[in-house]
Design a protein around this motif. Sequence first.
Motif, PDB file in Angstrom:
ATOM      1  N   ARG A  46       7.636  21.605  20.685  1.00  0.00           N
ATOM      2  CA  ARG A  46       6.546  21.767  21.655  1.00  0.00           C
ATOM      3  C   ARG A  46       6.881  22.816  22.710  1.00  0.00           C
ATOM      4  O   ARG A  46       5.979  23.357  23.356  1.00  0.00           O
ATOM      5  N   GLY A  47       8.151  23.102  22.878  1.00  0.00           N
ATOM      6  CA  GLY A  47       8.564  24.128  23.830  1.00  0.00           C
ATOM      7  C   GLY A  47       8.843  25.472  23.185  1.00  0.00           C
ATOM      8  O   GLY A  47       9.427  26.343  23.831  1.00  0.00           O
ATOM      9  N   GLY A  48       8.457  25.650  21.917  1.00  0.00           N
ATOM     10  CA  GLY A  48       8.583  26.956  21.279  1.00  0.00           C
ATOM     11  C   GLY A  48       9.892  27.218  20.573  1.00  0.00           C
ATOM     12  O   GLY A  48      10.104  28.308  20.043  1.00  0.00           O
ATOM     13  N   THR A  49      10.798  26.221  20.544  1.00  0.00           N
ATOM     14  CA  THR A  49      12.072  26.384  19.851  1.00  0.00           C
ATOM     15  C   THR A  49      11.890  26.058  18.377  1.00  0.00           C
ATOM     16  O   THR A  49      11.411  24.981  18.026  1.00  0.00           O
ATOM     17  N   THR A  50      12.301  26.979  17.518  1.00  0.00           N
ATOM     18  CA  THR A  50      12.136  26.790  16.072  1.00  0.00           C
ATOM     19  C   THR A  50      13.457  26.652  15.333  1.00  0.00           C
ATOM     20  O   THR A  50      13.466  26.264  14.163  1.00  0.00           O
ATOM     21  N   THR A  51      14.579  26.982  15.990  1.00  0.00           N
ATOM     22  CA  THR A  51      15.908  26.862  15.377  1.00  0.00           C
ATOM     23  C   THR A  51      16.859  26.230  16.382  1.00  0.00           C
ATOM     24  O   THR A  51      16.870  26.600  17.558  1.00  0.00           O
ATOM     25  N   CYS A  52      17.686  25.296  15.893  1.00  0.00           N
ATOM     26  CA  CYS A  52      18.643  24.609  16.760  1.00  0.00           C
ATOM     27  C   CYS A  52      20.028  24.653  16.126  1.00  0.00           C
ATOM     28  O   CYS A  52      20.186  24.324  14.949  1.00  0.00           O
ATOM     29  N   LEU A 108      15.344  19.911  27.072  1.00  0.00           N
ATOM     30  CA  LEU A 108      15.624  20.780  25.930  1.00  0.00           C
ATOM     31  C   LEU A 108      14.566  21.875  25.959  1.00  0.00           C
ATOM     32  O   LEU A 108      13.668  21.932  25.130  1.00  0.00           O
ATOM     33  N   ASP A 109      14.690  22.746  26.934  1.00  0.00           N
ATOM     34  CA  ASP A 109      13.629  23.666  27.321  1.00  0.00           C
ATOM     35  C   ASP A 109      14.202  25.076  27.449  1.00  0.00           C
ATOM     36  O   ASP A 109      14.790  25.433  28.470  1.00  0.00           O
ATOM     37  N   LEU A 110      14.028  25.880  26.417  1.00  0.00           N
ATOM     38  CA  LEU A 110      14.611  27.216  26.442  1.00  0.00           C
ATOM     39  C   LEU A 110      13.903  28.153  27.414  1.00  0.00           C
ATOM     40  O   LEU A 110      14.509  29.127  27.873  1.00  0.00           O
ATOM     41  N   PHE A 111      12.655  27.893  27.760  1.00  0.00           N
ATOM     42  CA  PHE A 111      12.020  28.714  28.790  1.00  0.00           C
ATOM     43  C   PHE A 111      12.749  28.526  30.122  1.00  0.00           C
ATOM     44  O   PHE A 111      12.928  29.478  30.889  1.00  0.00           O
ATOM     45  N   GLN A 112      13.196  27.297  30.394  1.00  0.00           N
ATOM     46  CA  GLN A 112      13.994  27.065  31.595  1.00  0.00           C
ATOM     47  C   GLN A 112      15.314  27.814  31.513  1.00  0.00           C
ATOM     48  O   GLN A 112      15.770  28.391  32.511  1.00  0.00           O
ATOM     49  N   GLU A 113      15.951  27.820  30.345  1.00  0.00           N
ATOM     50  CA  GLU A 113      17.226  28.519  30.203  1.00  0.00           C
ATOM     51  C   GLU A 113      17.057  30.025  30.386  1.00  0.00           C
ATOM     52  O   GLU A 113      17.920  30.694  30.983  1.00  0.00           O
ATOM     53  N   ILE A 114      15.975  30.579  29.834  1.00  0.00           N
ATOM     54  CA  ILE A 114      15.713  32.010  30.000  1.00  0.00           C
ATOM     55  C   ILE A 114      15.599  32.353  31.482  1.00  0.00           C
ATOM     56  O   ILE A 114      16.194  33.323  31.971  1.00  0.00           O
ATOM     57  N   VAL A 119       7.112  33.262  34.946  1.00  0.00           N
ATOM     58  CA  VAL A 119       5.854  32.574  35.264  1.00  0.00           C
ATOM     59  C   VAL A 119       5.579  31.425  34.298  1.00  0.00           C
ATOM     60  O   VAL A 119       5.429  30.274  34.706  1.00  0.00           O
ATOM     61  N   ALA A 120       5.479  31.738  33.027  1.00  0.00           N
ATOM     62  CA  ALA A 120       5.089  30.740  32.037  1.00  0.00           C
ATOM     63  C   ALA A 120       6.240  29.769  31.759  1.00  0.00           C
ATOM     64  O   ALA A 120       7.409  30.049  32.026  1.00  0.00           O
ATOM     65  N   GLY A 121       5.889  28.617  31.215  1.00  0.00           N
ATOM     66  CA  GLY A 121       6.876  27.613  30.823  1.00  0.00           C
ATOM     67  C   GLY A 121       6.493  26.992  29.499  1.00  0.00           C
ATOM     68  O   GLY A 121       5.510  27.380  28.862  1.00  0.00           O
ATOM     69  N   ARG A 122       7.254  25.992  29.094  1.00  0.00           N
ATOM     70  CA  ARG A 122       6.980  25.381  27.799  1.00  0.00           C
ATOM     71  C   ARG A 122       5.600  24.720  27.758  1.00  0.00           C
ATOM     72  O   ARG A 122       5.030  24.558  26.679  1.00  0.00           O
ATOM     73  N   GLU A 123       5.069  24.390  28.918  1.00  0.00           N
ATOM     74  CA  GLU A 123       3.728  23.791  28.956  1.00  0.00           C
ATOM     75  C   GLU A 123       2.648  24.771  28.547  1.00  0.00           C
ATOM     76  O   GLU A 123       1.511  24.371  28.267  1.00  0.00           O
ATOM     77  N   HIS A 124       2.976  26.045  28.492  1.00  0.00           N
ATOM     78  CA  HIS A 124       1.997  27.056  28.087  1.00  0.00           C
ATOM     79  C   HIS A 124       2.110  27.423  26.604  1.00  0.00           C
ATOM     80  O   HIS A 124       1.335  28.259  26.128  1.00  0.00           O
ATOM     81  N   VAL A 125       3.052  26.811  25.893  1.00  0.00           N
ATOM     82  CA  VAL A 125       3.170  27.063  24.452  1.00  0.00           C
ATOM     83  C   VAL A 125       1.958  26.459  23.746  1.00  0.00           C
ATOM     84  O   VAL A 125       1.667  25.266  23.900  1.00  0.00           O
TER      85      VAL A 125
END
Length: 439
Positions: free
Chosen positions: A121-127, A315-321, A395-401
Amino acid sequence: MSQPADLVINARWVIPVEPANLTLEHHAVVIRGGKIMDLLPQELARTRYRADRSISLSDHVLIPGLVNLHAHSPMALMRGIADDLPLMRWLQEAIWPAEGKHVSSAFVREGTLLAIAEMLRGGTTTCNEMYFHPAAAAEAFDLLGMRAVIGLTTLEFPTPYASDADDYLRKGLAARDAWKNHPLIGFALAPHAPYTVSDATFVRIAALAAELDIPIHTHIHETAQEVADSIAQFGKRPLARLAGLDLLGENFIGVHAVHLDDSDIELLQRHHCSIAHCPTSNMKLASGIAPLARLQAADILTGLGTDGAASNNRLDLFQEIRHASLLAKVSTLDATTLPAHAALRMATLNGARALGLGDRIGSIEAGKAADLCAIALDTFETRPCFNPASHLVHVAGREHVSHVWVAGEIRVDKGNAVLQLNDTELLGFAALWQTRLSN
């Protein structure tokens, strides 16, 4: 004549990541058989391709799916269980005792399912995963259709999963053998850390990695105490010790790498190692700020990881970016450090290359897997938009995915997960394990 395609995605903006520093407007991504066929202007796509389906993302940015270069997915079940502690107290007083009492294949499978739903849901496709019971983790990634590299965790001391280093490796390699032909699942050797793994085990892991041609994924130089203890015990800094054991190389992914001196950076550079930078976890555990600018100046490949939800707690890669970019700027007192496109590259192609998957994922290029993420910039908090790359970082976050595809298969559609399990089932797992862990 027009060519057949499965799906054409028309987006307001496309950031392909490779070539670098490029933002395309009004382009289309053409998909067939789970792979990207083409990236071209929308008007050309309409004449060249005959698609079974098409989608219009008129206010969106389309980017490659994000790559989480370091996670402990089952620890989603321990989110918030031990906050406000430094690393070793966090491990010794809270995490290891809880794991000793509760970790099982069911714990790993159900915790990983929760984590996968959050990441998709946060846009991560590989872990890139590191935990116990790798076969149970593989079941979860397979069920929800997410790409993963699963670490075969190795320690010297016993846990409910294994009795000693040989037992960890035996069980891990059996899981790899059972799943090694899966199209979305790969494996890595994952010795936990220099302070929990012996020289003899590291030597064996180096040989296995070379034989199997898979990555080595380990924590390294996370705290100043770790480095001081290594010098006291071995007469060497941890990276120098691993170099002497022939562990460093292009397949080596060092996690955290917060406390590095010039000799450490020279070793990483000379051996072409990669680093998984986990800025939020490093801040929360007060471990320090990794010297990202120095790593980049030395051309050391660096991707982004979340670490586990027990030490982040997202588990939010937009936050990490965002955190990676801001920490890089404030720690160097240089606002030009880690600009937006470079930060996005860390979360996509850099992570893919560190995993040995750079020819398959990480950028929007013909021939690569259609692992994609769309972010909607159609709300008042995302307008106006002068620079889409900057918006994705600041600006954007995982909520905008809005949409996520893995190998061309939809996993998030208009913000809603399209998974084999529904939210009620996932919340049931969370409630069950909260009760167990609370007792």
